[in-house]
Design an enzyme around this catalytic site. Structure first.
Site, PDB file in Angstrom:
ATOM      1  N   GLY A  11       0.785  -1.239   0.000  1.00 52.33           N
ATOM      2  CA  GLY A  11       0.000   0.000   0.000  1.00 52.33           C
ATOM      3  C   GLY A  11       0.812   1.282   0.000  1.00 52.33           C
ATOM      4  N   ASN A  13       1.693   2.956  -2.635  1.00 48.39           N
ATOM      5  CA  ASN A  13       1.053   3.863  -3.602  1.00 48.39           C
ATOM      6  C   ASN A  13      -0.200   4.496  -2.993  1.00 48.39           C
ATOM      7  OD1 ASN A  13       2.312   4.129  -6.354  1.00 48.39           O
ATOM      8  ND2 ASN A  13       2.453   1.920  -6.087  1.00 48.39           N
ATOM      9  N   MET A  87      -3.994  -7.198  -6.738  1.00 48.69           N
ATOM     10  CA  MET A  87      -3.524  -8.390  -7.431  1.00 48.69           C
ATOM     11  C   MET A  87      -4.619  -9.268  -8.050  1.00 48.69           C
ATOM     12  SD  MET A  87      -0.434  -7.954  -7.592  1.00 48.69           S
ATOM     13  CE  MET A  87       0.692  -6.760  -6.907  1.00 48.69           C
ATOM     14  N   ARG A  88      -5.809  -8.720  -8.212  1.00 48.42           N
ATOM     15  CA  ARG A  88      -6.872  -9.472  -8.867  1.00 48.42           C
ATOM     16  C   ARG A  88      -7.137  -8.887 -10.246  1.00 48.42           C
ATOM     17  NH1 ARG A  88     -11.541 -12.027  -6.170  1.00 48.42           N
ATOM     18  NH2 ARG A  88     -10.900 -12.490  -4.069  1.00 48.42           N
ATOM     19  N   ASN A 104      -4.832   1.953 -13.331  1.00 48.88           N
ATOM     20  CA  ASN A 104      -3.899   1.038 -12.677  1.00 48.88           C
ATOM     21  C   ASN A 104      -2.490   1.600 -12.829  1.00 48.88           C
ATOM     22  OD1 ASN A 104      -2.923  -1.407 -11.467  1.00 48.88           O
ATOM     23  ND2 ASN A 104      -2.313  -2.099 -13.503  1.00 48.88           N
ATOM     24  N   HIS A 106       1.533   0.432 -13.094  1.00 47.98           N
ATOM     25  CA  HIS A 106       2.363  -0.744 -13.390  1.00 47.98           C
ATOM     26  C   HIS A 106       3.839  -0.320 -13.359  1.00 47.98           C
ATOM     27  CE1 HIS A 106       3.140  -4.716 -15.056  1.00 47.98           C
ATOM     28  NE2 HIS A 106       4.074  -4.136 -15.785  1.00 47.98           N
TER      29      HIS A 106
HETATM   30  C1  GAR Z   1       3.790  -1.420  -7.279  1.00 44.98           C
HETATM   31  O1  GAR Z   1       5.106  -1.439  -7.743  1.00 44.98           O
HETATM   32  C2  GAR Z   1       2.821  -1.534  -8.442  1.00 44.98           C
HETATM   33  O2  GAR Z   1       3.252  -0.852  -9.589  1.00 44.98           O
HETATM   34  C3  GAR Z   1       2.831  -3.021  -8.669  1.00 44.98           C
HETATM   35  O3  GAR Z   1       2.811  -3.582  -7.386  1.00 44.98           O
HETATM   36  C4  GAR Z   1       3.473  -2.698  -6.481  1.00 44.98           C
HETATM   37  C5  GAR Z   1       2.553  -2.420  -5.325  1.00 44.98           C
HETATM   38  O4  GAR Z   1       3.207  -1.679  -4.336  1.00 44.98           O
HETATM   39  N1  GAR Z   1       1.716  -3.431  -9.472  1.00 44.98           N
HETATM   40  C6  GAR Z   1       1.804  -4.380 -10.410  1.00 44.98           C
HETATM   41  O5  GAR Z   1       2.812  -5.007 -10.631  1.00 44.98           O
HETATM   42  C7  GAR Z   1       0.512  -4.618 -11.186  1.00 44.98           C
HETATM   43  N2  GAR Z   1       0.778  -5.401 -12.354  1.00 44.98           N
HETATM   44  P1  GAR Z   1       2.385  -0.973  -3.175  1.00 44.98           P
HETATM   45  O6  GAR Z   1       1.424  -2.002  -2.597  1.00 44.98           O
HETATM   46  O7  GAR Z   1       3.452  -0.588  -2.168  1.00 44.98           O
HETATM   47  O8  GAR Z   1       1.679   0.206  -3.741  1.00 44.98           O
END
Ligand code: GAR
Length: 248
Positions: A11, A13, A87-88, A104, A106
């Site tokens: 979390g 982000n 992640m869903r 989203n 990435h």
């Molecule tokens: C982040 O790096 C996000 O870009 C990635 O998961 C991490 C979550 O971090 N998302 C993906 O890879 C989606 N395909 P967070 O929970 O600390 O925000």
């Protein structure tokens, strides 16, 4: 504008969005709630600490999950959904109902290093294995194909030779280092995309392109940066960059 954040893990982000709101950088953005799907999601702890309403959606079945999610979003009049380490994979119905209202983030420059199974550290591992010199992060609209919705904004991040040196000696340490570096830029980029949306500066345009294989429909996001929008944003965001330095 009412937004909901969906998260599954750390979390950070989500935290960055909270901080942008708290610092008064994100304007006209009401962070209504955090929805999480894993009991131990650290994002939930953050929401509780920050006083953001949070909701644990504990449903395994994909269709039931989507139905329950849609109900919450509608009841709360949510205008934008921000997936942040969620992640869903969302189903077609919700994507169509909230078309161009789900974003989203990435951790790569899409369309490189995206798609099913490409998430978190796996992305950075693939990046380093490819030997590219520049990576980055992307905010895009969610569409039915995974990581393939129209791109809103991107930020490039240079990979120094030092990271590749480390990769040859200690790959997992290098992957983590790169992930940390990109994450800092994700934290800045996501709020920028949210503000562009709130300011009505994003427009999705469809275009039919003639290719050798036939006609193809593509969706582009046009970003309106007129009247110094970006300069104003950069000025406002400096406060966050200062703040971020204190906790890094
Ligand atoms: C982040 O790096 C996000 O870009 C990635 O998961 C991490 C979550 O971090 N998302 C993906 O890879 C989606 N395909 P967070 O929970 O600390 O925000």
């Amino acid at each position: 504008m009412k937004i909901a954040v969906l998260a599954s893990g750390e979390g950070t982000n989500f935290q960055a969005i909270v901080d942008h709101v708290k610092l008064g950088i994100l304007k006209n953005v009401d962070l209504e709630l955090l929805i999480y799907d894993r009991q131990n999601a650290k994002a939930a702890e953050r929401a509780k600490r920050e006083g953001v309403e949070n909701y644990f959606l504990d449903i395994k079945d994909r269709y039931e999950f989507d139905r329950a999610l849609l109900k919450i979003l509608k009841e709360r009049n949510i205008e934008l959904v921000a997936l942040a380490g969620f992640m869903r994979i969302l189903g077609e119905e919700i994507i169509r109902e909230y078309q161009w209202k789900i974003m989203n983030i990435h951790p790569s420059l899409l369309p490189s290093f995206g798609g099913k199974g490409m998430y978190g550290l796996k992305v950075h591992q693939a990046v380093l294995m490819s030997g590219v010199k520049v990576t980055g992060c992307t905010v895009h609209y969610v569409d039915v194909a995974v990581d393939a919705g129209p791109i809103i904004i991107q930020q490039g991040v240079r990979i120094d030779e030092k990271i590749y040196e480390l990769f040859s000696q200690n790959p997992s340490k290098a992957i983590e280092e790169l992930s940390r570096k990109v994450l800092r830029y994700e934290h800045r980029l996501y709020s920028k995309a949210i503000q562009l949306f709130a300011d009505n500066r994003l427009k999705v345009e469809s275009q039919v392109i003639e290719t050798k294989e036939g006609k193809k429909m593509v969706n582009f996001v046009r970003v309106d940066y007129s009247n110094n929008w970006e300069e104003e944003w950069d000025k406002r965001q400096r406060k966050y960059i200062e703040f971020e330095k204190n906790w890094l």
